[in-house]
Design an enzyme around this catalytic site. Structure first.
Site, PDB file in Angstrom:
ATOM      1  N   LYS A   1      -2.867   4.664  -3.992  1.00  0.00           N
ATOM      2  CA  LYS A   1      -3.971   3.784  -4.381  1.00  0.00           C
ATOM      3  C   LYS A   1      -4.874   3.477  -3.195  1.00  0.00           C
ATOM      4  CE  LYS A   1      -1.029   1.891  -7.997  1.00  0.00           C
ATOM      5  NZ  LYS A   1       0.124   2.719  -7.563  1.00  0.00           N
TER       6      LYS A   1
ATOM      7  N   ALA B   1       0.774  -1.244   0.000  1.00  0.00           N
ATOM      8  CA  ALA B   1       0.000   0.000   0.000  1.00  0.00           C
ATOM      9  C   ALA B   1       0.804   1.292   0.000  1.00  0.00           C
ATOM     10  CB  ALA B   1      -0.958   0.003   1.192  1.00  0.00           C
ATOM     11  N   ALA B   2       1.975   1.328   0.628  1.00  0.00           N
ATOM     12  CA  ALA B   2       2.706   2.602   0.759  1.00  0.00           C
ATOM     13  C   ALA B   2       3.145   3.122  -0.602  1.00  0.00           C
ATOM     14  CB  ALA B   2       3.911   2.423   1.674  1.00  0.00           C
ATOM     15  N   PRO B   3       3.165   4.452  -0.784  1.00  0.00           N
ATOM     16  CA  PRO B   3       2.932   5.502   0.223  1.00  0.00           C
ATOM     17  C   PRO B   3       1.467   5.838   0.457  1.00  0.00           C
ATOM     18  CG  PRO B   3       3.569   6.503  -1.841  1.00  0.00           C
ATOM     19  CD  PRO B   3       3.673   5.014  -2.057  1.00  0.00           C
TER      20      PRO B   3
ATOM     21  N   CYS C   1       4.629  -1.106 -12.296  1.00  0.00           N
ATOM     22  CA  CYS C   1       5.109   0.052 -13.065  1.00  0.00           C
ATOM     23  C   CYS C   1       6.356  -0.361 -13.846  1.00  0.00           C
ATOM     24  CB  CYS C   1       5.400   1.241 -12.149  1.00  0.00           C
ATOM     25  SG  CYS C   1       6.545   0.893 -10.805  1.00  0.00           S
TER      26      CYS C   1
ATOM     27  N   ASP D   1       4.696  -9.466   5.238  1.00  0.00           N
ATOM     28  CA  ASP D   1       4.948  -9.950   3.892  1.00  0.00           C
ATOM     29  C   ASP D   1       3.583 -10.236   3.265  1.00  0.00           C
ATOM     30  OD1 ASP D   1       5.391 -11.634   1.648  1.00  0.00           O
ATOM     31  OD2 ASP D   1       7.273 -12.353   2.486  1.00  0.00           O
TER      32      ASP D   1
ATOM     33  N   ASP E   1      -0.543  -4.213  -6.321  1.00  0.00           N
ATOM     34  CA  ASP E   1       0.371  -3.360  -7.083  1.00  0.00           C
ATOM     35  C   ASP E   1       1.770  -3.801  -6.673  1.00  0.00           C
ATOM     36  OD1 ASP E   1       0.872  -1.120  -8.868  1.00  0.00           O
ATOM     37  OD2 ASP E   1       1.612  -0.073  -7.097  1.00  0.00           O
TER      38      ASP E   1
END
Length: 474
Positions: A130, A125-127, A246, A175, A193
């Site tokens: 999304k 999730a970071a930063p 990405c 993890d 992601d």
């Protein structure tokens, strides 16, 4: 911006092998050397798109809609004196600075959904770009589990969640491979992601290819395959998994999805994203994925796959060792006392889809949808902390203001730009034309920026340290 980028020869050869026939390597390398257009996403938990457009007009910001995200805009703003990140609107959480292509995975997650997604997992999730995008589309309802493996990045993730007024999240620091075994078939939707080699980010990071190698990609792909298997196990039958990166290599994209299909067979279906936005077919693969090259939409390189789980699968076995849960539900009488005090002090009403919990002298508000998970997993942060108890009552916390205050609230004081600068630097303020007593909601330019308390003719600052700015801005 990065006209002096050096491309490893093996990288260029690898890209040439997979570049679609209608694209050219010359256009690819030229696009990688152009600066990115800056883009932002409106936080609709705080204001409407139309309200933000008026703010942008007042500032002279030029907005161009991003076709795959209704809340997203490319923005042309004069940042010679003040960067967008140092504007009051950004610090108040009215918008999030987010690369345009990175808005696509969440749009794909919600694409054509006819029923609300009540439980969502954001695996890496970071930063928080999304995570905050998902929370806004959930309208702060249900439960959003936001996981981040790197402990050092959890603090940044929480700060962005807090800034954006989100109250339906629970943060974890694991993890991502644990979720399939610990929470099998629990989530309506999962976003993975995935950590990747970052080949698509060279337009904003000239060093993105510094350590590029086939060996590194092979190693990363092994991790990605383990993560996507776990994400699939955590997904309910009939649920949606969006896998994104990405990066550009097939090994980290199409091949990872093919591995999932090979592992779980007919329980896996790839949903085509051909109609996600008008020009989506330009980047569509034969499987229905979006494989986005930098020159296609003038943004970062990206990959997005939407995957449907058709039937139940047997999850891995796991032995859970959970310590004692340190919170307990607030009694009905105590809950009524807290609710009445909050309304009397700040004019704030507690939402009906959340419950009060206590730990020592702290009072927390957890989403009701989180409760089934409390016996299944431990969280590093849940919901919002709303108060600390003391002998004279309650000391209300910052997130009460940023997540629960309605537009018609009357327990507020509107301050000017000079006081707002002081406020964001963590200093007490002395509004010239007003005074009062007790707690007060502090607003600037009609946006809630924090919670304070009158002490004589000054308002004592209660801005959390992680949101304080130590330099000059706006």
């Amino acid at each position: 911006m990065h006209s002096n980028i050096t491309f490893p020869e093996r990288f260029l050869s690898s890209m040439a092998d997979i570049l679609p026939s209608h694209l050219s390597m010359e256009d690819f390398t030229a696009a990688c050397q152009r600066p990115l257009r800056k883009s932002i996403r409106v936080n609709t938990l705080k204001l409407s798109i139309q309200q933000f457009q008026q703010i942008a007009h007042n500032h002279g910001w030029q907005l161009t809609p991003i076709p795959w995200c209704q809340e997203g805009f490319w923005i042309d703003a004069d940042e010679s004196s003040v960067s967008l990140g140092n504007t009051a609107e950004h610090m108040a959480g009215l918008f999030y600075i987010q690369e345009a292509s990175s808005m696509m995975p969440v749009s794909a997650l919600f694409h054509h959904n006819t029923a609300p997604l009540e439980a969502i997992l954001d695996t890496a999730a970071a930063p928080g770009s999304k995570t905050t995008q998902i929370a806004a589309l959930m309208e702060n309802q249900g439960i959003l589990v936001a996981n981040e493996y790197s402990a050092s990045r959890v603090k940044v993730l929480h700060a962005n969640i807090e800034r954006c007024g989100i109250r339906n999240t629970a943060l974890t620091n694991y993890d991502g491979c644990v979720f399939g075994a610990w929470l099998p078939e629990y989530f309506d939707a999962v976003l993975l992601d995935a950590p990747c080699s970052g080949e698509g980010t060279i337009r904003k990071d000239a060093d993105a290819l510094k350590n590029w190698s086939h060996e590194a990609i092979t190693s990363i792909a092994t991790t990605q395959k383990a993560l996507i298997e776990s994400a699939f196990h955590a997904l309910k039958p009939g649920g949606i998994l969006v896998y994104s990166t990405c990066t550009l290599s097939r090994e980290e994209n199409q091949d990872v999805c093919a591995h999932l299909k090979h592992t779980f067979g007919d329980t896996v279906t790839f949903d085509s994203l051909h109609d996600l936005f008008p020009e989506a077919k330009t980047s569509l693969t034969e499987e229905g994925f979006l494989h986005i090259w930098p020159q296609m939409y003038d943004c970062e390189g990206f990959f997005v796959a939407r995957i449907r789980k058709n039937a139940s699968v047997t999850p891995p076995d796991v032995t859970k060792r959970l310590g004692k849960f340190p919170f307990r539900k607030v009694s009905r009488n105590m809950a009524n006392t807290i609710s009445e005090a909050l309304y009397n002090d700040l004019g704030v009403t507690l939402p009906t889809d959340a419950r009060l919990w206590e730990r020592d002298k702290d009072i927390w508000l957890f989403p009701t949808a989180l409760e089934p998970l409390l016996s299944e997993m431990r969280f590093s942060r849940m919901g919002i902390k709303i108060a600390e108890t003391h002998k004279k009552g309650f000391r209300w916390q910052h997130q009460v203001a940023t997540t629960l205050v309605q537009n018609d609230n009357t327990h507020r004081v509107d301050i000017g730009i000079n006081e707002a600068r002081e406020w964001f630097m963590g200093r007490d303020i002395r509004p010239e034309t007003v005074s009062g007593s007790g707690e007060v909601i502090v607003c600037f330019d009609n946006a809630v920026i924090g919670l304070g308390k009158w002490v004589g003719n000054r308002i004592k600052n209660a801005l959390p340290r992680e949101l304080v700015r130590d330099k000059t801005f706006f």
